[in-house]
Design a protein around this motif. Structure first.
Motif, mmCIF file in Angstrom:
data_model
loop_
_atom_site.group_PDB
_atom_site.id
_atom_site.type_symbol
_atom_site.label_atom_id
_atom_site.label_comp_id
_atom_site.label_asym_id
_atom_site.label_seq_id
_atom_site.Cartn_x
_atom_site.Cartn_y
_atom_site.Cartn_z
ATOM 1 N N SER A 261 0.824 -1.139 0.141
ATOM 2 C CA SER A 261 -0.117 0.030 0.179
ATOM 3 C C SER A 261 0.914 1.240 0.100
ATOM 4 O O SER A 261 0.412 2.125 -0.615
ATOM 5 N N ARG A 262 1.985 1.118 0.657
ATOM 6 C CA ARG A 262 2.959 2.458 0.678
ATOM 7 C C ARG A 262 3.212 3.126 -0.673
ATOM 8 O O ARG A 262 3.152 4.248 -0.693
ATOM 9 N N PRO A 263 3.405 2.333 -1.776
ATOM 10 C CA PRO A 263 3.839 2.823 -3.026
ATOM 11 C C PRO A 263 2.597 3.635 -3.435
ATOM 12 O O PRO A 263 3.076 4.596 -4.162
ATOM 13 N N LEU A 264 1.547 3.255 -3.416
ATOM 14 C CA LEU A 264 0.500 4.259 -3.520
ATOM 15 C C LEU A 264 0.628 5.589 -3.259
ATOM 16 O O LEU A 264 0.072 6.718 -3.762
ATOM 17 N N THR A 265 0.868 6.063 -2.157
ATOM 18 C CA THR A 265 1.071 7.222 -1.530
ATOM 19 C C THR A 265 2.034 8.118 -2.434
ATOM 20 O O THR A 265 2.252 9.260 -2.311
ATOM 21 N N PHE A 266 2.939 7.302 -3.229
ATOM 22 C CA PHE A 266 4.107 7.902 -4.046
ATOM 23 C C PHE A 266 3.416 8.570 -5.353
ATOM 24 O O PHE A 266 4.029 9.229 -6.134
ATOM 25 N N LEU A 267 1.959 8.451 -5.506
ATOM 26 C CA LEU A 267 1.227 8.583 -6.816
ATOM 27 C C LEU A 267 0.575 10.262 -6.205
ATOM 28 O O LEU A 267 0.552 10.888 -7.195
ATOM 29 N N LEU A 268 0.520 10.368 -4.961
ATOM 30 C CA LEU A 268 -0.040 11.749 -4.612
ATOM 31 C C LEU A 268 0.575 12.867 -5.059
ATOM 32 O O LEU A 268 -0.133 13.902 -5.350
ATOM 33 N N MET A 315 12.698 11.870 -9.253
ATOM 34 C CA MET A 315 12.261 10.428 -9.349
ATOM 35 C C MET A 315 13.386 9.628 -9.903
ATOM 36 O O MET A 315 13.578 8.666 -9.415
ATOM 37 N N ILE A 316 13.793 9.946 -10.994
ATOM 38 C CA ILE A 316 14.636 8.999 -11.710
ATOM 39 C C ILE A 316 15.976 9.190 -11.147
ATOM 40 O O ILE A 316 16.676 8.144 -10.884
ATOM 41 N N LEU A 317 16.365 10.296 -10.337
ATOM 42 C CA LEU A 317 17.611 10.496 -9.662
ATOM 43 C C LEU A 317 17.385 9.664 -8.422
ATOM 44 O O LEU A 317 18.633 9.075 -7.989
ATOM 45 N N ALA A 318 16.210 9.597 -7.849
ATOM 46 C CA ALA A 318 16.153 8.768 -6.414
ATOM 47 C C ALA A 318 16.481 7.335 -6.918
ATOM 48 O O ALA A 318 17.132 6.433 -6.287
ATOM 49 N N HIS A 319 16.000 6.821 -8.120
ATOM 50 C CA HIS A 319 16.222 5.560 -8.553
ATOM 51 C C HIS A 319 17.604 5.349 -8.981
ATOM 52 O O HIS A 319 17.987 4.223 -8.332
ATOM 53 N N CYS A 325 19.241 9.786 -3.091
ATOM 54 C CA CYS A 325 18.382 11.300 -3.164
ATOM 55 C C CYS A 325 17.205 10.547 -2.802
ATOM 56 O O CYS A 325 16.488 9.801 -3.558
ATOM 57 N N PRO A 326 16.265 11.466 -1.970
ATOM 58 C CA PRO A 326 15.084 10.887 -1.627
ATOM 59 C C PRO A 326 14.011 11.101 -2.757
ATOM 60 O O PRO A 326 14.200 12.065 -3.477
ATOM 61 N N PHE A 327 12.951 10.384 -2.735
ATOM 62 C CA PHE A 327 11.796 10.356 -3.674
ATOM 63 C C PHE A 327 11.350 11.707 -3.347
ATOM 64 O O PHE A 327 10.832 12.088 -2.351
#
Length: 421
Positions: A261-268, A315-319, A325-327
């Motif tokens: 469920s946590r990944p869904l918060t990254f869509l906010l 986002m890509i930098l975090a990846h 580097c944080p999301f």
């Protein structure tokens, strides 16, 4: 004092690109072409040079559109571009797709594959999404309309979803039908048809075009124009991509024993940023024409696109830094957009005139200031990230060179080895 923390830079050595492409079109038609096409490029041409060349073609297409239609008027009775312009848009987009596909192949040929190429490639793709949405909607005769805004939202949402999925799964996943392959080819076809028959062709009703108006039951369906039908098709595609992306993320998270469920918060972040942009765009028409119905429409969309490109770049930098580097869950440009939106809604909220947007000139000043600020912030992000990565990894961005242990620059041969020069 760079943009990327030192410990995050160390993680760049651990990065390795992973991708899955299930497209039959790509496998059996385009990939054989791309494999041949990359051999035409000399080995001293850097992969990022190829990527930037492709984006430059799109910039040229966009500049051509603005030259012939500076106010972006494609309503009925509005500006219709010369046929050759639509054909050039088709050729330019196909060229962009080809350049975007072979930059990775060139990177492997020259031994230059790495996180910088991932950042550069996705950054160019992020900017292209908005430009192509504007170009495609002009060709579809949609012009300044909520359909064009919907197209902007859908294309950005698809790109955000793909980046979000790659962040959580560790690989770029392209399905049987994907935007970078079949989606681009569909838009190429749209440009070509508009060149042959004019953009007014897309106002033809779909059931009339398919000669189904006399078919029982089928004739009860909404007889939408072809352009609006294409938008509805895109909406179904977006919902499918949302479900498919989440299924891939859920499967990866479950296999690693992590919560789903946590990944869904990254869509906010996308929901918040898009919501703010739409709120400003839909402001009450009290003191001056709404942005949607004025020549400020395209500058507004471009500013939105630059803000989006910067956000997904983070986002890509975090990846690629493996969360060194944080999301990006927050962006300070949201505050700016919220203040602009609040100013536009002052008549409705407090029964008083907007502080800045009380006139057409005031609104134009704010929109163009937002565009300039968005450009400066994104340019600063790109320059600082490129400098950090190239300095740390001892590589060049636009030349096939690496810095050896002796401190000298070396040209890279086809096998990836370095040769001093």
């Amino acid at each position: 004092m760079g943009y990327i923390p030192r410990d995050a830079l160390e993680n760049l050595h651990k990065y390795a690109y992973k991708g899955v492409d299930k497209s039959l079109t790509s496998k059996y038609i385009l990939n054989p072409f791309w494999t041949w096409f990359v051999t035409l490029w000399p080995l001293n041409v850097a992969p990022n040079t190829i990527t930037l060349s492709g984006l430059s073609i799109i910039f040229l297409n966009f500049a051509t559109l603005l030259y012939y239609d500076p106010q972006y008027l494609t309503e009925k009775g509005g500006v219709v571009l010369p046929s050759w312009v639509y054909f050039s848009l088709a050729i330019g987009l196909f060229a962009y797709q080809s350049f975007d596909a072979i930059d990775g192949k060139q990177a492997r040929r020259t031994g230059m594959a790495g996180p910088l190429g991932e950042m550069f490639d996705h950054g160019c793709d992020a900017m292209n999404t908005t430009l192509e949405a504007v170009l495609a909607c002009h060709a579809l005769n949609l012009g300044r309309s909520w359909w064009t805004v919907s197209s902007q939202v859908a294309t950005l949402a698809n790109f955000y979803l793909t980046t979000w999925e790659e962040y959580h799964t560790g690989q770029l996943y392209l399905g049987v039908f994907s935007g970078p392959v079949e989606g681009i080819l569909m838009i190429v076809a749209i440009f070509t048809i508009s060149g042959l028959y004019g953009p007014a062709f897309w106002d033809t009703k779909i059931l009339t075009f398919l000669r189904l108006t006399n078919m029982p039951y089928i004739n009860r369906l909404p007889n939408l124009p072809l352009n609006e039908s294409f938008m509805v098709f895109g909406a179904f595609g977006l919902f499918f991509n949302i479900a498919n992306s989440y299924a891939n993320v859920r499967r990866t998270r479950k296999s690693s024993g992590s919560g789903t469920s946590r990944p869904l918060t990254f869509l906010l972040p996308f929901v918040v940023s898009a919501g703010l942009q739409l709120a400003w765009l839909a402001h009450p028409r009290v003191t001056s024409p709404a942005i949607l119905y004025s020549p400020l429409f395209v500058p507004f969309l471009c500013a939105w696109g630059l803000q989006f490109a910067r956000h997904v770049g983070r986002m890509i930098l975090a990846h690629v830094t493996q969360d060194g580097c944080p999301f990006p869950l927050f962006d300070w440009m949201w505050v700016w957009t919220a203040l602009c939106t609040l100013d536009a809604y002052l008549p409705a909220l407090l029964d008083r005139q907007p502080l800045i947007q009380s006139s057409a000139k005031g609104r134009a000043f704010l929109v163009y200031t937002t565009l300039a600020l968005s450009f400066v912030l994104y340019a600063q992000f790109c320059v600082r990230v490129i400098n950090d990565i190239t300095n740390f990894m001892g590589i060049a961005c636009f030349t096939v060179r690496k810095k050896g242990k002796d401190g000298e620059w070396h040209h890279v041969q086809a096998n990836g080895d370095a040769k001093k020069k």
